[in-house]
Write a protein that holds these residues in place. Structure first.
Motif, PDB file in Angstrom:
ATOM      1  N   PHE A 236      -2.590  11.368  18.918  1.00 21.92           N
ATOM      2  CA  PHE A 236      -2.762  11.452  20.370  1.00 21.92           C
ATOM      3  C   PHE A 236      -4.227  11.555  20.796  1.00 21.92           C
ATOM      4  O   PHE A 236      -4.551  11.329  21.958  1.00 21.92           O
ATOM      5  N   LYS A 237      -5.117  11.867  19.856  1.00 22.50           N
ATOM      6  CA  LYS A 237      -6.553  11.918  20.153  1.00 22.50           C
ATOM      7  C   LYS A 237      -7.257  10.601  19.822  1.00 22.50           C
ATOM      8  O   LYS A 237      -8.450  10.467  20.058  1.00 22.50           O
ATOM      9  N   THR A 238      -6.513   9.649  19.253  1.00 23.53           N
ATOM     10  CA  THR A 238      -7.081   8.390  18.802  1.00 23.53           C
ATOM     11  C   THR A 238      -6.839   7.295  19.831  1.00 23.53           C
ATOM     12  O   THR A 238      -5.784   7.244  20.463  1.00 23.53           O
ATOM     13  N   GLU A 239      -7.831   6.417  19.978  1.00 19.57           N
ATOM     14  CA  GLU A 239      -7.690   5.286  20.886  1.00 19.57           C
ATOM     15  C   GLU A 239      -6.618   4.327  20.365  1.00 19.57           C
ATOM     16  O   GLU A 239      -6.451   4.183  19.148  1.00 19.57           O
ATOM     17  N   PRO A 240      -5.881   3.687  21.271  1.00 17.70           N
ATOM     18  CA  PRO A 240      -4.881   2.708  20.830  1.00 17.70           C
ATOM     19  C   PRO A 240      -5.515   1.621  19.969  1.00 17.70           C
ATOM     20  O   PRO A 240      -6.638   1.203  20.216  1.00 17.70           O
ATOM     21  N   GLY A 241      -4.783   1.220  18.950  1.00 19.07           N
ATOM     22  CA  GLY A 241      -5.275   0.188  18.047  1.00 19.07           C
ATOM     23  C   GLY A 241      -4.708   0.362  16.653  1.00 19.07           C
ATOM     24  O   GLY A 241      -3.707   1.050  16.445  1.00 19.07           O
ATOM     25  N   GLU A 242      -5.383  -0.255  15.681  1.00 24.78           N
ATOM     26  CA  GLU A 242      -4.888  -0.263  14.303  1.00 24.78           C
ATOM     27  C   GLU A 242      -4.809   1.133  13.698  1.00 24.78           C
ATOM     28  O   GLU A 242      -3.838   1.469  13.015  1.00 24.78           O
ATOM     29  N   VAL A 243      -5.819   1.957  13.954  1.00 21.57           N
ATOM     30  CA  VAL A 243      -5.808   3.314  13.385  1.00 21.57           C
ATOM     31  C   VAL A 243      -4.634   4.108  13.935  1.00 21.57           C
ATOM     32  O   VAL A 243      -3.911   4.779  13.194  1.00 21.57           O
ATOM     33  N   GLN A 244      -4.414   4.010  15.231  1.00 25.65           N
ATOM     34  CA  GLN A 244      -3.301   4.731  15.829  1.00 25.65           C
ATOM     35  C   GLN A 244      -1.961   4.219  15.284  1.00 25.65           C
ATOM     36  O   GLN A 244      -1.049   5.008  15.029  1.00 25.65           O
TER      37      GLN A 244
ATOM     38  N   ARG B 160       0.819  -1.210   0.000  1.00 24.29           N
ATOM     39  CA  ARG B 160       0.000   0.000   0.000  1.00 24.29           C
ATOM     40  C   ARG B 160       0.853   1.261   0.000  1.00 24.29           C
ATOM     41  O   ARG B 160       0.438   2.296  -0.473  1.00 24.29           O
ATOM     42  N   LEU B 161       2.038   1.172   0.565  1.00 24.02           N
ATOM     43  CA  LEU B 161       2.937   2.325   0.612  1.00 24.02           C
ATOM     44  C   LEU B 161       4.196   2.008  -0.175  1.00 24.02           C
ATOM     45  O   LEU B 161       4.718   0.912  -0.109  1.00 24.02           O
ATOM     46  N   ALA B 162       4.671   2.974  -0.915  1.00 26.81           N
ATOM     47  CA  ALA B 162       5.883   2.778  -1.701  1.00 26.81           C
ATOM     48  C   ALA B 162       7.065   2.533  -0.770  1.00 26.81           C
ATOM     49  O   ALA B 162       7.147   3.118   0.314  1.00 26.81           O
ATOM     50  N   PRO B 163       8.020   1.676  -1.162  1.00 19.68           N
ATOM     51  CA  PRO B 163       9.172   1.420  -0.306  1.00 19.68           C
ATOM     52  C   PRO B 163      10.153   2.589  -0.254  1.00 19.68           C
ATOM     53  O   PRO B 163      11.031   2.620   0.577  1.00 19.68           O
ATOM     54  N   PHE B 164      10.000   3.540  -1.140  1.00 20.42           N
ATOM     55  CA  PHE B 164      10.877   4.708  -1.127  1.00 20.42           C
ATOM     56  C   PHE B 164      10.145   5.868  -1.779  1.00 20.42           C
ATOM     57  O   PHE B 164       9.139   5.683  -2.455  1.00 20.42           O
TER      58      PHE B 164
ATOM     59  N   ARG C  42      -1.437   3.026  12.293  1.00 27.91           N
ATOM     60  CA  ARG C  42      -1.284   3.570  10.930  1.00 27.91           C
ATOM     61  C   ARG C  42      -0.884   5.035  10.958  1.00 27.91           C
ATOM     62  O   ARG C  42      -0.088   5.491  10.127  1.00 27.91           O
ATOM     63  N   LEU C  43      -1.426   5.776  11.890  1.00 27.05           N
ATOM     64  CA  LEU C  43      -1.039   7.181  12.022  1.00 27.05           C
ATOM     65  C   LEU C  43       0.430   7.314  12.402  1.00 27.05           C
ATOM     66  O   LEU C  43       1.142   8.182  11.878  1.00 27.05           O
ATOM     67  N   PHE C  44       0.889   6.440  13.300  1.00 29.64           N
ATOM     68  CA  PHE C  44       2.298   6.466  13.681  1.00 29.64           C
ATOM     69  C   PHE C  44       3.185   6.125  12.485  1.00 29.64           C
ATOM     70  O   PHE C  44       4.211   6.773  12.258  1.00 29.64           O
ATOM     71  N   THR C  45       2.784   5.119  11.708  1.00 30.31           N
ATOM     72  CA  THR C  45       3.539   4.740  10.515  1.00 30.31           C
ATOM     73  C   THR C  45       3.580   5.894   9.516  1.00 30.31           C
ATOM     74  O   THR C  45       4.627   6.192   8.935  1.00 30.31           O
ATOM     75  N   ALA C  46       2.446   6.573   9.352  1.00 33.83           N
ATOM     76  CA  ALA C  46       2.398   7.719   8.439  1.00 33.83           C
ATOM     77  C   ALA C  46       3.350   8.816   8.900  1.00 33.83           C
ATOM     78  O   ALA C  46       4.067   9.415   8.079  1.00 33.83           O
ATOM     79  N   SER C  47       3.384   9.071  10.197  1.00 34.27           N
ATOM     80  CA  SER C  47       4.291  10.116  10.696  1.00 34.27           C
ATOM     81  C   SER C  47       5.748   9.708  10.491  1.00 34.27           C
ATOM     82  O   SER C  47       6.600  10.558  10.205  1.00 34.27           O
TER      83      SER C  47
ATOM     84  N   ASP D   5       0.253  17.676  12.279  1.00 37.80           N
ATOM     85  CA  ASP D   5      -1.183  17.406  12.150  1.00 37.80           C
ATOM     86  C   ASP D   5      -1.501  15.935  12.396  1.00 37.80           C
ATOM     87  O   ASP D   5      -2.457  15.603  13.104  1.00 37.80           O
ATOM     88  N   VAL D   6      -0.698  15.044  11.809  1.00 37.84           N
ATOM     89  CA  VAL D   6      -0.915  13.607  11.979  1.00 37.84           C
ATOM     90  C   VAL D   6      -0.738  13.215  13.445  1.00 37.84           C
ATOM     91  O   VAL D   6      -1.533  12.441  13.993  1.00 37.84           O
ATOM     92  N   LEU D   7       0.284  13.759  14.097  1.00 38.07           N
ATOM     93  CA  LEU D   7       0.516  13.408  15.497  1.00 38.07           C
ATOM     94  C   LEU D   7      -0.560  13.983  16.420  1.00 38.07           C
ATOM     95  O   LEU D   7      -0.897  13.373  17.438  1.00 38.07           O
ATOM     96  N   ASP D   8      -1.119  15.135  16.080  1.00 35.36           N
ATOM     97  CA  ASP D   8      -2.259  15.656  16.844  1.00 35.36           C
ATOM     98  C   ASP D   8      -3.415  14.660  16.813  1.00 35.36           C
ATOM     99  O   ASP D   8      -4.036  14.385  17.846  1.00 35.36           O
TER     100      ASP D   8
END
Length: 79
Positions: A45-53, A10-14, A55-60, A39-42
């Motif tokens: 920190f407002k998201t419950e722990p789990g898959e969505v959180q 889903r995400l490019a390796p580079f 993915r947000l960490f990976t995006a950051s 913005d992503v980190l804001d």
């Protein structure tokens, strides 16, 4: 027999930076990416722990790598 092929990632390796990018454009883009990280980190920190959180960490993380690449970019000198 049909060949089983996995889904592409889903995400490019580079991330490639175009060779015509100027140093000023790279710096401006790095600032924009840093804002996106904030913005992503804001949201993270407002998201419950789990898959969505996760993915947000990976995006950051990916955005951080892009920001570093932009800040380290040195345009090639062309005649």
């Amino acid at each position: 027999m049909k060949k089983i092929v996995p889904d592409p990632p889903r995400l490019a390796p580079f991330i490639a930076i175009r060779p015509t990018l100027t140093r000023e454009e790279a710096t401006t883009a790095a600032v924009e990416v840093a804002t996106a990280i904030s913005d992503v980190l804001d949201i993270y920190f407002k998201t419950e722990p789990g898959e969505v959180q996760d993915r947000l960490f990976t995006a950051s993380d990916y955005l951080g790598q892009l920001a570093c690449a932009l800040l380290e970019y040195k345009p090639e000198v062309r005649p």
